[in-house]
Write a protein that holds these residues in place. Sequence first.
Motif, PDB file in Angstrom:
ATOM      1  N   LEU A   5      40.193  34.385  53.421  1.00 26.97           N
ATOM      2  CA  LEU A   5      40.855  36.225  53.851  1.00 26.97           C
ATOM      3  C   LEU A   5      41.919  36.730  52.515  1.00 26.97           C
ATOM      4  N   LEU A   6      42.707  35.977  52.515  1.00 29.25           N
ATOM      5  CA  LEU A   6      43.437  36.319  51.697  1.00 29.25           C
ATOM      6  C   LEU A   6      42.931  36.751  49.994  1.00 29.25           C
ATOM      7  N   ALA A   7      42.688  35.024  49.946  1.00 33.55           N
ATOM      8  CA  ALA A   7      41.691  35.469  48.671  1.00 33.55           C
ATOM      9  C   ALA A   7      40.937  36.147  48.361  1.00 33.55           C
ATOM     10  N   GLY A   8      39.644  36.480  49.128  1.00 33.32           N
ATOM     11  CA  GLY A   8      39.065  37.237  49.082  1.00 33.32           C
ATOM     12  C   GLY A   8      39.591  39.078  48.869  1.00 33.32           C
ATOM     13  N   LEU A   9      40.571  39.763  49.886  1.00 31.74           N
ATOM     14  CA  LEU A   9      41.413  40.586  49.963  1.00 31.74           C
ATOM     15  C   LEU A   9      42.326  40.429  48.964  1.00 31.74           C
ATOM     16  N   LEU A  10      42.304  40.187  48.471  1.00 33.56           N
ATOM     17  CA  LEU A  10      42.940  40.191  47.562  1.00 33.56           C
ATOM     18  C   LEU A  10      42.817  40.829  45.890  1.00 33.56           C
ATOM     19  N   LEU A  11      41.193  39.696  45.779  1.00 32.41           N
ATOM     20  CA  LEU A  11      39.899  39.613  44.104  1.00 32.41           C
ATOM     21  C   LEU A  11      40.425  41.703  45.070  1.00 32.41           C
ATOM     22  N   ALA A  12      40.081  42.122  46.376  1.00 30.05           N
ATOM     23  CA  ALA A  12      39.687  43.774  46.730  1.00 30.05           C
ATOM     24  C   ALA A  12      40.653  44.516  45.755  1.00 30.05           C
ATOM     25  N   LEU A  13      41.271  44.439  45.853  1.00 28.43           N
ATOM     26  CA  LEU A  13      43.000  44.906  45.415  1.00 28.43           C
ATOM     27  C   LEU A  13      43.218  44.776  43.581  1.00 28.43           C
ATOM     28  N   LEU A  14      42.259  44.192  42.943  1.00 27.19           N
ATOM     29  CA  LEU A  14      42.803  43.993  41.783  1.00 27.19           C
ATOM     30  C   LEU A  14      42.111  44.849  40.980  1.00 27.19           C
ATOM     31  N   PRO A  15      43.195  45.701  40.540  1.00 28.25           N
ATOM     32  CA  PRO A  15      42.313  47.095  39.050  1.00 28.25           C
ATOM     33  C   PRO A  15      41.484  46.410  38.618  1.00 28.25           C
ATOM     34  N   GLY A  16      40.834  45.690  37.871  1.00 31.37           N
ATOM     35  CA  GLY A  16      40.185  44.551  37.349  1.00 31.37           C
ATOM     36  C   GLY A  16      38.800  44.779  38.337  1.00 31.37           C
ATOM     37  N   THR A  17      38.932  44.565  39.836  1.00 34.55           N
ATOM     38  CA  THR A  17      37.668  44.190  40.681  1.00 34.55           C
ATOM     39  C   THR A  17      36.674  45.597  40.475  1.00 34.55           C
ATOM     40  N   SER A  18      37.966  46.864  40.689  1.00 30.22           N
ATOM     41  CA  SER A  18      37.293  48.039  39.992  1.00 30.22           C
ATOM     42  C   SER A  18      37.091  48.280  39.244  1.00 30.22           C
ATOM     43  N   ARG A  19      37.366  48.345  38.083  1.00 32.70           N
ATOM     44  CA  ARG A  19      37.027  48.629  36.249  1.00 32.70           C
ATOM     45  C   ARG A  19      35.834  47.551  36.336  1.00 32.70           C
ATOM     46  N   TYR A  20      35.302  46.841  36.654  1.00 29.64           N
ATOM     47  CA  TYR A  20      34.117  46.382  36.157  1.00 29.64           C
ATOM     48  C   TYR A  20      33.304  46.091  37.173  1.00 29.64           C
ATOM     49  N   ALA A  21      33.219  46.426  38.910  1.00 25.92           N
ATOM     50  CA  ALA A  21      32.585  47.648  39.101  1.00 25.92           C
ATOM     51  C   ALA A  21      32.227  48.789  39.382  1.00 25.92           C
ATOM     52  N   GLN A  22      32.710  49.576  38.776  1.00 27.62           N
ATOM     53  CA  GLN A  22      32.441  50.859  38.226  1.00 27.62           C
ATOM     54  C   GLN A  22      32.429  51.206  36.697  1.00 27.62           C
ATOM     55  N   GLU A  23      31.437  49.466  36.167  1.00 26.86           N
ATOM     56  CA  GLU A  23      30.930  50.209  35.639  1.00 26.86           C
ATOM     57  C   GLU A  23      29.514  49.244  35.263  1.00 26.86           C
ATOM     58  N   ALA A  24      28.240  50.302  34.780  1.00 30.05           N
ATOM     59  CA  ALA A  24      26.575  49.584  33.681  1.00 30.05           C
ATOM     60  C   ALA A  24      26.695  48.339  33.501  1.00 30.05           C
TER      61      ALA A  24
END
Length: 477
Positions: free
Chosen positions: A110-129
């Motif tokens: 649970l904590l690993a998944g939540l931490l991944l969600a909060l990383l700026p890098g996760t947003s950066r590459y989730a918001q890239e085609a």
Amino acid sequence: MPRGLRTAAVWLAPALLTLVVTGTGLTGAQLWRDELATWSAATRSVGDLFRLAGTIDAATGPYYLLMHGWVALAGDSVAALRLPSVLAMTGAAALTAVLGRRLVGARTGLLAGLLLALLPGTSRYAQEARPYALATLFAVLATLLLVEALRRPGWARWAGYAVALAALGLTHLIALTLLAAHAVAVLAGTGADPAGGPGRRRWWWLAAVAPALVLVAPLVLVARGQRGRQLEWVDLVRPVDLVTLPGGVAQSTAVGGLLVGLAALGAARLGRPALLPGCAVVLPVLLLFAAGLVVPLWVPRYLVFVVPFACLLAGAALAAVPLPGALAVLVLAGLLGLPDQAALRRTHEWPRSARIDYRGAADVIAAGQRPGDAVVYSPRHSWLFLDLGVEYRLRDRTPRDALLVEGPARRGDLWAAECDRPAECLAGVPRVWLVVSGRRTDPVAAVTGAKGAALRDGFTVRQVWQRPGLTVALLTR
């Protein structure tokens, strides 16, 4: 809370948080140069896509083919182009939580998944085609399926693992360095069923890996011959690049440093169970670094797929403290990353101050163009893709490309071919919209060669508009 609901919450909470975080401000940043290449490729015919793969971009060809089908269904708006990456990162966070629960425990997952969600890098590459979010998803999925196959051997589980590996390689060739970590896990018998026997387990693994490698091998051979064009902008790796890697993949120096510290603590706490996630972080990095010493391959975003495994180790460290303390660290990580979260939603360029305002340049042209106008780009053969940026915004309202003789799709390339006698091709054109890179007070002077001479000899600068990263000039006879 019923046990089934508690089990679901382990992966559902990270998935929902990732979906909310990465979906927020999804269209804030304009498509940047790499995404414009995706748009250009995805909107071509299948035949043109195969021609492109044979010329310059074989490594990304399967992703382009996937996006071709997606665009046919969902359209090519900014949100539509990026949505597959959002969904892939959401799935990656959920699977990271499941993998953490399998290897260590529910709280770690649970904590690993939540931490991944909060990383700026996760947003950066989730918001890239681009394919990096998909590669992250398949990396975690393949690892999870390997763990399941080792624990409960069976042809169906090994077949699922083989399919996930093939998907990983087709999405991102460099992500297959993850196989080194999988090999260590198989040899060490991580979580394996003792009844399976080490010899039998290794043969099953080799049988699963072989078809995936055979499928990807032609892609590797073609992509190897294209490396000179595809990666001409990459330098050989330096030792300092290892130091800056955490900040690069996390898209925040502070958050990257926090992640490395927590992951190290988690690895020390876990001991043997840290072998698989630890190797999944360290071995791909070391392999790419070693290759980058002799071949220009080192690009931090190519290693985004290792981040979930670092989060898993970090989750193990957080699980060792009371839950309020662990959640406080997650909040701290989120707060540390807020400035970078805001910045990456303004632009995907790096540094963030180097924004390229394709939309602003296109809007200038749209507001002032007249029938018979033409457009000229300089430089044309550049990774900035000035023509694609303007065309994406204006579509069929784009002025005639006066110097175009063969488009990128027909050439099987990412760049168009221009007229080798610009003065003749510009004959009869009353007005030219000139789009050049950079901030220029005299944009025509920035155009070199015969193209620049034709513009200087035949036209006068009527007006100049400067937009971030670009200059637009209206030239008249």
